[in-house]
Design a protein around this motif. Structure first.
Motif, PDB file in Angstrom:
ATOM      1  N   ARG A 182      -7.185 -49.714  33.807  1.00 37.11           N
ATOM      2  CA  ARG A 182      -6.522 -48.537  33.220  1.00 37.11           C
ATOM      3  C   ARG A 182      -7.093 -47.225  33.750  1.00 37.11           C
ATOM      4  NH1 ARG A 182      -5.795 -50.127  26.866  1.00 37.11           N
ATOM      5  NH2 ARG A 182      -4.474 -51.940  27.210  1.00 37.11           N
ATOM      6  N   THR A 183      -8.072 -47.316  34.622  1.00 40.99           N
ATOM      7  CA  THR A 183      -8.664 -46.121  35.216  1.00 40.99           C
ATOM      8  C   THR A 183      -7.625 -45.434  36.096  1.00 40.99           C
ATOM      9  OG1 THR A 183     -10.827 -47.183  35.234  1.00 40.99           O
ATOM     10  CG2 THR A 183     -10.545 -45.266  36.665  1.00 40.99           C
ATOM     11  N   ASP A 235     -12.853 -47.159  28.022  1.00 38.77           N
ATOM     12  CA  ASP A 235     -13.048 -48.556  27.630  1.00 38.77           C
ATOM     13  C   ASP A 235     -13.509 -49.347  28.848  1.00 38.77           C
ATOM     14  OD1 ASP A 235     -13.002 -51.150  26.707  1.00 38.77           O
ATOM     15  OD2 ASP A 235     -11.002 -50.996  25.803  1.00 38.77           O
ATOM     16  N   ARG A 266      -8.613 -37.541  31.789  1.00 40.74           N
ATOM     17  CA  ARG A 266      -7.639 -38.344  31.048  1.00 40.74           C
ATOM     18  C   ARG A 266      -7.610 -39.796  31.539  1.00 40.74           C
ATOM     19  NH1 ARG A 266      -4.004 -34.766  28.148  1.00 40.74           N
ATOM     20  NH2 ARG A 266      -4.397 -32.655  28.836  1.00 40.74           N
ATOM     21  N   THR A 267      -8.811 -40.323  31.700  1.00 39.38           N
ATOM     22  CA  THR A 267      -8.942 -41.718  32.113  1.00 39.38           C
ATOM     23  C   THR A 267      -9.639 -42.505  31.010  1.00 39.38           C
ATOM     24  OG1 THR A 267      -9.514 -43.155  33.978  1.00 39.38           O
ATOM     25  CG2 THR A 267     -11.138 -41.481  33.358  1.00 39.38           C
ATOM     26  N   THR A 268      -9.567 -43.805  31.077  1.00 39.07           N
ATOM     27  CA  THR A 268     -10.084 -44.647  29.997  1.00 39.07           C
ATOM     28  C   THR A 268     -11.607 -44.669  29.961  1.00 39.07           C
ATOM     29  OG1 THR A 268     -10.022 -46.845  29.001  1.00 39.07           O
ATOM     30  CG2 THR A 268     -10.003 -46.762  31.389  1.00 39.07           C
ATOM     31  N   LYS A 277     -11.617 -52.451  30.346  1.00 41.28           N
ATOM     32  CA  LYS A 277     -10.293 -52.325  30.964  1.00 41.28           C
ATOM     33  C   LYS A 277     -10.319 -51.350  32.148  1.00 41.28           C
ATOM     34  CE  LYS A 277      -8.176 -53.564  26.702  1.00 41.28           C
ATOM     35  NZ  LYS A 277      -7.749 -53.145  25.429  1.00 41.28           N
TER      36      LYS A 277
END
Length: 150
Positions: free
Chosen positions: A71-72, A65, A61-63, A68
């Motif tokens: 947001r990790t 993208d 459930r990590t980014t 960015k």
């Protein structure tokens, strides 16, 4: 983060440059027995790496993208991330190499190497800086254990 260009656009631009080079450069054509088998193997490996890397990010459930990295939420170090810190970018590189084989121009390897260079400079470097800030010593140890590409 410094980069505003999504890595997929860098990949597509490189692919387009490879096509133009293959279509208009009168030298560099090559062919060999098994060329299309090698191309298929590279595509299969790219698919496996890319899907496995995306699946690991999804499960954690990590980014995904890459623009960015702040947001990790989890530092992935197992699975495909135990032998490459950037398996998604490696998958893109393998697709470019397969594309170069399809086009049959040896000079396309220079463009694939250019892709690696651009990704190292514009994307991976800033990502690593952000991840180092976020995960500190743990990320530093991970970088020592696992190579950037393969």
């Amino acid at each position: 983060m410094q980069l505003r260009i999504p890595p997929i656009l860098i990949f597509l631009f490189t692919s387009l440059c490879m096509y133009v080079l293959g279509a208009f450069l009168p030298v560099g054509y090559f062919d060999f027995f098994g060329r299309f088998y090698l191309m298929a193997a590279l595509l299969v490996l790219a698919f496996i790496l890319g899907v496995a890397a995306l699946w690991q990010f999804y499960k954690a459930r990590t980014t995904v993208d890459p623009r960015k990295p702040d947001r990790t939420v989890v530092l992935e170090t197992k699975g495909v991330y135990s032998f490459s810190r950037n398996p998604m970018y490696l998958a893109l590189l393998l697709v470019l190499l397969a594309w170069g084989l399809w086009l049959g121009n040896a000079f396309n390897t220079i463009l694939a190497a250019g892709f690696v260079s651009v990704m190292n400079k514009l994307q991976i470097g800033p990502e690593e800086t952000a991840l180092q800030k976020k995960f500190g010593k743990t990320y530093g140890q991970y970088c020592i254990r696992v190579r950037r590409w393969f």
